[in-house]
Design an enzyme around this catalytic site. Structure first.
Site, short mmCIF file in Angstrom:
data_model
loop_
_atom_site.label_atom_id
_atom_site.label_comp_id
_atom_site.label_asym_id
_atom_site.label_seq_id
_atom_site.Cartn_x
_atom_site.Cartn_y
_atom_site.Cartn_z
N LYS A 33 10.65 62.23 43.36
CA LYS A 33 10.32 60.91 42.78
C LYS A 33 11.38 60.48 41.78
O LYS A 33 11.92 59.38 41.86
CB LYS A 33 8.95 60.97 42.09
N ASN A 34 11.66 61.34 40.83
CA ASN A 34 12.61 60.93 39.78
C ASN A 34 14.04 60.83 40.30
O ASN A 34 14.89 60.22 39.67
CB ASN A 34 12.55 61.90 38.59
N ARG A 64 6.31 52.42 34.74
CA ARG A 64 7.05 52.36 33.47
C ARG A 64 8.56 52.42 33.68
O ARG A 64 9.32 51.80 32.97
CB ARG A 64 6.66 53.53 32.56
N CYS A 83 2.81 54.12 27.18
CA CYS A 83 2.19 54.69 28.37
C CYS A 83 1.35 55.89 27.98
O CYS A 83 1.19 56.21 26.82
CB CYS A 83 3.24 55.10 29.39
N ARG A 97 6.91 54.71 24.62
CA ARG A 97 8.11 55.03 25.42
C ARG A 97 9.16 53.96 25.14
O ARG A 97 9.30 52.99 25.89
CB ARG A 97 7.73 55.05 26.89
N PRO A 98 9.86 54.10 24.02
CA PRO A 98 10.80 53.06 23.61
C PRO A 98 11.97 52.94 24.59
O PRO A 98 12.27 53.88 25.33
CB PRO A 98 11.28 53.52 22.23
N ILE A 99 12.63 51.78 24.56
CA ILE A 99 13.81 51.59 25.42
C ILE A 99 15.01 51.15 24.58
O ILE A 99 15.94 50.53 25.09
CB ILE A 99 13.55 50.58 26.57
N ASP A 100 14.96 51.48 23.29
CA ASP A 100 16.04 51.06 22.39
C ASP A 100 17.41 51.56 22.86
O ASP A 100 18.41 50.84 22.81
CB ASP A 100 15.76 51.55 20.95
N ASP A 152 7.88 67.84 32.29
CA ASP A 152 7.02 67.51 33.44
C ASP A 152 6.35 68.75 34.05
O ASP A 152 5.39 68.61 34.81
CB ASP A 152 7.83 66.79 34.52
N ILE A 171 9.41 66.56 23.94
CA ILE A 171 9.93 65.32 24.54
C ILE A 171 8.99 64.14 24.33
O ILE A 171 9.41 63.08 23.87
CB ILE A 171 10.20 65.51 26.06
N ARG A 223 1.06 58.81 42.15
CA ARG A 223 2.36 58.29 41.74
C ARG A 223 3.49 59.26 42.09
O ARG A 223 4.63 58.83 42.28
CB ARG A 223 2.39 58.05 40.22
#
Ligand code: UD1
Length: 419
Positions: free
Chosen positions: A22-23, A92, A116, A121-124, A305, A327, A397
């Site tokens: 998936k990833n 996400r 989430c 879950r920042p995206i800075d 994970d 994490i 998912r």
């Protein structure tokens, strides 16, 4: 509503080929739009998150079709720049489309991916990297408007080796003039897979797997072909399942090196593990012993994970094992559900202490998130009686069919439609 009915107490035996990652495939699906052409992705897992990516691609004007397990994406006529909120909120990690759309179109409009189940879950870092490449980004009412008539290569230093930010930066850098250097890049195998795919399309990305990745941008790109590699987290899940239940399994199609921290922990817990080039063979008596503290860390450290699955394997181990989650802030939500089965897991912030119990008993539990949901199934496999697992959308998912895979290994597990 669907539920899994898990009958515990069976040993797991046999051989299983692991699904595509998936990833690995999600950033590759975003990467298809960096070129205008046809891309063929073999061994593509049919997952909810893949469907969500397909919906985004189609909304942007791409054509997609399946041929067996090969997904064909034709991005020739892509003309969109916007991803509506409904599609963004499905997944996400859809933020990964930002860098790709920007590289192709020079502008992108996306809604902000919210917090989430694993915590904020920042995206800075994603945004800083894109700004450093010349993008102007305005954030208003949850919408991100990004513009860059010209993207220009830059030296980027990530404060943390974020997987998603590294991928976004690589994708945007493909559309930038000059050579971009990304320092403190994530070293996860999925970055290497993205590099391989982009290079197959004519890009020049170097250094994946190390902390310094370079991208020579603005090269003429064409469609590409790629075979999605096996999912190391799904492999880790089934190894942990056999470790906790007892059994003798051979997991194939995987790169054993990517599983070294997980198999190391399982060996310490008392399993016999033999690694082959493309397979891992594990034997377990079922009753494990506690191990030294497990600290999640960016690759090549222990993967966050795989933490819930390893925790599930140790629920009946002799002694106590400490987990430290470094994490994500909120990655122990499955612990409350495990308690319903009789597990003894105590949480204090980022630390969890798992004290082995003599027996687990079946109960009704609800998935809290993707990997936590899989951990509930693993616990149910070890429990006496029947465990009912609901809210399966989380598990779907990331696992093509967790019940089919585990049944192949001899588990008794069935998906039923419930009123
Ligand atoms: C990816 C994986 C996910 C895995 C995670 C860590 C995909 C689709 N998802 O998620 O399964 O659990 O890597 O291995 O590949 N952070 C910031 N600012 C940012 C970006 C990240 O503070 O701009 C923080 C996050 O909150 C987290 C840490 O950095 O604490 C690592 O996150 P990151 O590596 O970015 O994870 P994802 O790419 O979201």
């Amino acid at each position: 509503m669907q539920e899994l009915f898990v009958e515990g107490g069976k040993r797991l035996c046999g051989e299983l080929t692991i699904q595509g990652s998936k990833n690995g495939v999600l950033p590759i699906l975003a990467a298809t739009i960096v070129c205008a052409g046809e891309c063929r992705l073999g061994n593509c897992p049919r997952l909810r998150d893949v469907d969500a990516s397909i919906a985004i691609l189609r909304h942007l004007g791409c054509c997609t079709r399946w041929e067996g397990d090969t997904l064909i994406v034709d991005t020739t006529h892509m003309d969109g720049t916007e991803v509506p909120d409904a599609l963004m909120s499905e997944m996400r990690s859809s933020v990964i489309f930002l860098g790709a759309i920007l590289a192709r179109q020079g502008e992108a409009v996306l809604s902000y991916p919210g917090g989430c189940e694993l915590g904020p879950r920042p995206i800075d870092m994603h945004l800083s990297a894109l700004r450093a490449l010349g993008a102007e980004i305005a954030e208003r009412s949850g919408t991100l408007r990004c513009q860059a008539k010209v993207l220009t290569a830059a030296e980027l230093v990530l404060p943390l080796p974020s997987v998603g930010a590294t991928e976004n930066a690589i994708l945007a850098a493909c559309g930038a003039d000059g050579t971009t250097v990304i320092y403190n890049a994530a070293r996860e195998p999925e970055i290497g897979e993205l590099q391989d795919f982009l290079n197959a399309m004519g890009a020049q990305v170097r250094g994946a797997g190390s902390s310094i990745v370079t991208v020579s941008g603005k090269r003429p790109l064409h469609g590409g072909t790629h075979r999605v590699v096996a999912d190391r987290i799904v492999a880790a899940t089934y190894l942990c399942a056999a470790a906790g239940c007892g059994g003798d399994v051979r997991i194939t199609g995987v790169d054993y090196r990517q599983l070294a921290t997980v198999t190391g922990a399982l060996a310490e817990a008392g399993c016999a593990v033999e690694s082959e080039e493309c397979a891992v063979h594990l034997r377990s008596e079922g009753r494990l012993r506690s191990i030294r503290p497990v600290r999640t860390a960016p690759y090549p450290g222990f993967p966050t994970d795989a933490q819930p699955a390893l925790m599930a394997a140790l629920l009946r181990a002799a002694g106590s094992t400490v987990f430290v989650e470094n994490i994500f802030e909120n990655r122990y939500r499955h612990a409350g559900e495990l308690a319903r089965l009789g597990a003894d897991v105590r949480i204090a912030g980022r630390v969890a202490v798992v004290s082995g119990v003599d027996a687990l008993h079946g109960a009704s539990v609800r998935c809290t998130d993707l990997r936590g949901g899989a951990a509930l199934v693993l616990a149910g496999l070890q429990a006496e009686g029947t465990t009912r697992v609901s809210l399966l959308a989380h598990i779907d998912r990331g696992y093509v069919s967790i019940e089919r895979d585990l049944t192949l290994l001899g588990a008794q597990i069935e998906r039923k439609e419930q009123p």
